[in-house]
Design a protein around this motif. Structure first.
Motif, PDB file in Angstrom:
ATOM      1  N   GLY A  91      37.219  43.900  46.681  1.00  0.00           N
ATOM      2  CA  GLY A  91      37.826  44.768  45.680  1.00  0.00           C
ATOM      3  C   GLY A  91      38.840  45.678  46.345  1.00  0.00           C
ATOM      4  N   LEU A  92      39.959  45.924  45.662  1.00  0.00           N
ATOM      5  CA  LEU A  92      41.007  46.759  46.259  1.00  0.00           C
ATOM      6  C   LEU A  92      40.607  48.234  46.196  1.00  0.00           C
ATOM      7  N   VAL A  93      41.107  48.992  47.172  1.00  0.00           N
ATOM      8  CA  VAL A  93      40.778  50.419  47.286  1.00  0.00           C
ATOM      9  C   VAL A  93      42.085  51.197  47.233  1.00  0.00           C
ATOM     10  N   ASP A  94      42.253  52.024  46.195  1.00  0.00           N
ATOM     11  CA  ASP A  94      43.453  52.870  46.105  1.00  0.00           C
ATOM     12  C   ASP A  94      43.060  54.245  46.628  1.00  0.00           C
ATOM     13  N   SER A  95      43.482  54.560  47.840  1.00  0.00           N
ATOM     14  CA  SER A  95      42.940  55.723  48.555  1.00  0.00           C
ATOM     15  C   SER A  95      43.784  56.984  48.402  1.00  0.00           C
ATOM     16  N   HIS A  96      44.794  56.967  47.525  1.00  0.00           N
ATOM     17  CA  HIS A  96      45.628  58.166  47.332  1.00  0.00           C
ATOM     18  C   HIS A  96      46.235  58.102  45.936  1.00  0.00           C
TER      19      HIS A  96
ATOM     20  N   THR B 159      41.431  46.299  35.926  1.00  0.00           N
ATOM     21  CA  THR B 159      41.829  44.926  35.557  1.00  0.00           C
ATOM     22  C   THR B 159      42.703  44.297  36.641  1.00  0.00           C
ATOM     23  N   GLN B 160      43.333  45.138  37.468  1.00  0.00           N
ATOM     24  CA  GLN B 160      44.180  44.656  38.571  1.00  0.00           C
ATOM     25  C   GLN B 160      43.376  44.469  39.860  1.00  0.00           C
ATOM     26  N   GLY B 161      42.067  44.703  39.793  1.00  0.00           N
ATOM     27  CA  GLY B 161      41.229  44.469  40.963  1.00  0.00           C
ATOM     28  C   GLY B 161      40.927  45.704  41.790  1.00  0.00           C
ATOM     29  N   VAL B 162      41.301  46.907  41.298  1.00  0.00           N
ATOM     30  CA  VAL B 162      41.021  48.143  42.054  1.00  0.00           C
ATOM     31  C   VAL B 162      39.619  48.625  41.695  1.00  0.00           C
ATOM     32  N   THR B 163      38.699  48.501  42.640  1.00  0.00           N
ATOM     33  CA  THR B 163      37.290  48.831  42.372  1.00  0.00           C
ATOM     34  C   THR B 163      36.888  50.176  42.964  1.00  0.00           C
TER      35      THR B 163
ATOM     36  N   ASP C  90      31.795  44.584  45.765  1.00  0.00           N
ATOM     37  CA  ASP C  90      32.987  44.725  44.915  1.00  0.00           C
ATOM     38  C   ASP C  90      33.955  43.629  45.340  1.00  0.00           C
ATOM     39  N   PHE C  91      34.317  42.756  44.401  1.00  0.00           N
ATOM     40  CA  PHE C  91      35.264  41.699  44.791  1.00  0.00           C
ATOM     41  C   PHE C  91      36.043  41.191  43.598  1.00  0.00           C
ATOM     42  N   LEU C  92      37.155  40.535  43.918  1.00  0.00           N
ATOM     43  CA  LEU C  92      37.898  39.915  42.839  1.00  0.00           C
ATOM     44  C   LEU C  92      38.031  38.428  43.102  1.00  0.00           C
ATOM     45  N   VAL C  93      38.014  37.685  42.012  1.00  0.00           N
ATOM     46  CA  VAL C  93      38.179  36.242  42.073  1.00  0.00           C
ATOM     47  C   VAL C  93      39.637  35.969  41.751  1.00  0.00           C
ATOM     48  N   VAL C  94      40.314  35.323  42.704  1.00  0.00           N
ATOM     49  CA  VAL C  94      41.746  35.050  42.563  1.00  0.00           C
ATOM     50  C   VAL C  94      41.921  33.736  41.800  1.00  0.00           C
ATOM     51  N   ASP C  95      42.889  33.715  40.907  1.00  0.00           N
ATOM     52  CA  ASP C  95      43.111  32.534  40.081  1.00  0.00           C
ATOM     53  C   ASP C  95      43.847  31.449  40.868  1.00  0.00           C
ATOM     54  N   SER C  96      43.276  31.097  42.035  1.00  0.00           N
ATOM     55  CA  SER C  96      43.912  30.122  42.924  1.00  0.00           C
ATOM     56  C   SER C  96      42.899  29.748  43.996  1.00  0.00           C
ATOM     57  N   PRO C  97      43.020  28.566  44.601  1.00  0.00           N
ATOM     58  CA  PRO C  97      42.153  28.272  45.761  1.00  0.00           C
ATOM     59  C   PRO C  97      42.564  29.069  47.002  1.00  0.00           C
TER      60      PRO C  97
END
Ligand SMILES: [Zn+2]
Length: 396
Positions: free
Chosen positions: A59-64, A124-128, A361-368
């Motif tokens: 999962g992405l982390v937006d730290s600021h 929804t953009q993967g920021v957990t 926390d993770f995101l599933v990418v719509d691609s291999p």
């Protein structure tokens, strides 16, 4: 227990695992690796979830971020587009001050509705995981109002929220020495006592706080058990980066005007360098020499700096892509900057990574291909987002 399998590729993010599997229990990763090496013990009593040959990223982390605000700065945006500078608008009483007035006029309910909307979009953009600063209140009651809104968000969004008290600018009508003392003797102790923030951030620059005031604020934060962060060398070179490194701050952020000597100080410390390419691009400035920083051994994170003035950015992925395009980073370095290093910039050792014991926390990418997440500009490729092992329904 949950077993996620048929993962084409997974980034931890330090390691790339092909044909991976991951076992999650009570919201945390208990095993991750090549599916062929999964111990039999995990095959009993698990619920199987096939990810159907798609890739997984932490999962992405937006730290600021400055995610709590009211009003609009579109007029200022248009003035800057015509060539006026951010500094001139700020010095003329605009800029941050417009958001301060609008935020003071807004109720807690109105501020909450705004920040919930923004946080959900980012999810929804993967920021957990999200750090959110106060700083548009300035007066103590207004700063506390913002921190209460952030606390409510933390209880109502699945994301992990890290709240920060920001010393932004000296409000009009205050003597600067008295304001710094009010901040140190009243606000910081109260915020620490009420557990409303985990860190204190200081905007150390021309038009904001001086280096000596920043040191005083850092000392007060440390005295009350709060970590330190700093907006450093964005508009002018002040020495704030070296102060942050010297005082063990979690991060020094912006850094557009830093020098190789600053990078050496960062590399020799535990302080993370957080780059904010959104603000750099919107203000038509230049990123520091990112390759030079990496080669010096600086630990780099990238964040959106979401705010209504200099960085109206909703996409951390886009900021990572700027790291690649404008900073000369590899896709792997950009991914690390938006996950594990960003978590380190918040002092979170169990977020932003998919290793044993970490929060799942993770995101599933719509691609291999996992790094395909960084390929299309302006389009999210997060097909599914999991927070603490549970799927957040993007379409909800
Ligand atoms: Zn900022």
């Amino acid at each position: 227990m949950w077993l996620f399998n048929e993962i084409s590729e997974l980034y931890t993010p330090f390691d790339r695992v092909e044909n991976a599997a991951m076992v999650v229990d009570a919201g945390r990763v208990v095993w991750v690796g090549p599916a062929a090496e999964l111990p039999d013990a995990y095959l009993d009593d698990v619920t199987l979830v096939s990810l159907r040959n798609r890739a997984v990223l932490p999962g992405l982390v937006d730290s600021h971020t400055h995610l709590v605000w009211a009003g609009s700065r579109v007029d200022e945006y248009l003035r800057r587009a015509r060539g006026e500078t951010y500094e001139a608008i700020l010095e003329a009483g605009g800029g941050i001050h417009n958001t301060v007035h609008a935020t003071a006029a807004a109720s807690e309910g109105e501020l909450f509705a705004g920040v919930l909307d923004r946080a959900r979009y980012m999810l929804t953009q993967g920021v957990t995981t999200l750090e959110i600063k106060s700083g548009y209140g300035l007066e103590a009651e207004q700063e506390l109002k913002m921190l209460h809104v952030i606390r409510r968000l933390a209880s109502e969004t699945p994301q992990h929220i890290e709240p920060t008290l920001l010393a932004h600018v000296i409000p009009t009508g205050w003597d600067r020495r008295e304001y710094v003392e009010m901040f140190c003797r009243r606000l910081i102790p109260e915020v620490a006592r009420e557990d409303l923030a985990t860190a204190v951030d200081v905007f150390c620059d021309r038009g904001a706080f001086t280096l000596e005031e920043t040191r005083r604020l850092f000392e007060a934060a440390a005295e009350h058990g709060l970590a330190c962060k700093v907006h450093a060398e964005q508009l002018t070179h002040t020495g704030a980066t070296r102060l942050a490194a010297e005082m063990g701050a979690l991060s020094a952020d912006h850094l557009e005007q830093t020098t190789p000597a600053d990078w050496q100080a960062l590399a020799a410390s535990s302080t993370v360098a957080t780059l904010l390419p959104g603000a750099t691009v919107v203000l038509r400035k230049h990123l520091p020499d990112v390759r030079g920083m990496l080669d010096t051994g600086v630990k780099i994170a990238i964040a959106t700096d979401h705010n209504p003035g200099s960085s109206p950015f909703y996409s951390l992925l886009l900021c990572l892509q700027f790291g690649i395009a404008l900073g000369g980073m590899s896709a792997e370095e950009a991914l690390i900057a938006g996950t594990v290093h960003a978590a380190d910039a918040l002092g979170l050792r169990d977020h932003g990574r998919l290793t044993r014991g970490a929060v799942a926390d993770f995101l599933v990418v719509d691609s291999p291909h996992a790094l395909a997440a960084l390929y299309p500009w302006g389009k999210s490729v997060a097909a599914e987002v999991y927070v603490g092992g549970e799927r957040f329904r993007i379409s909800d």
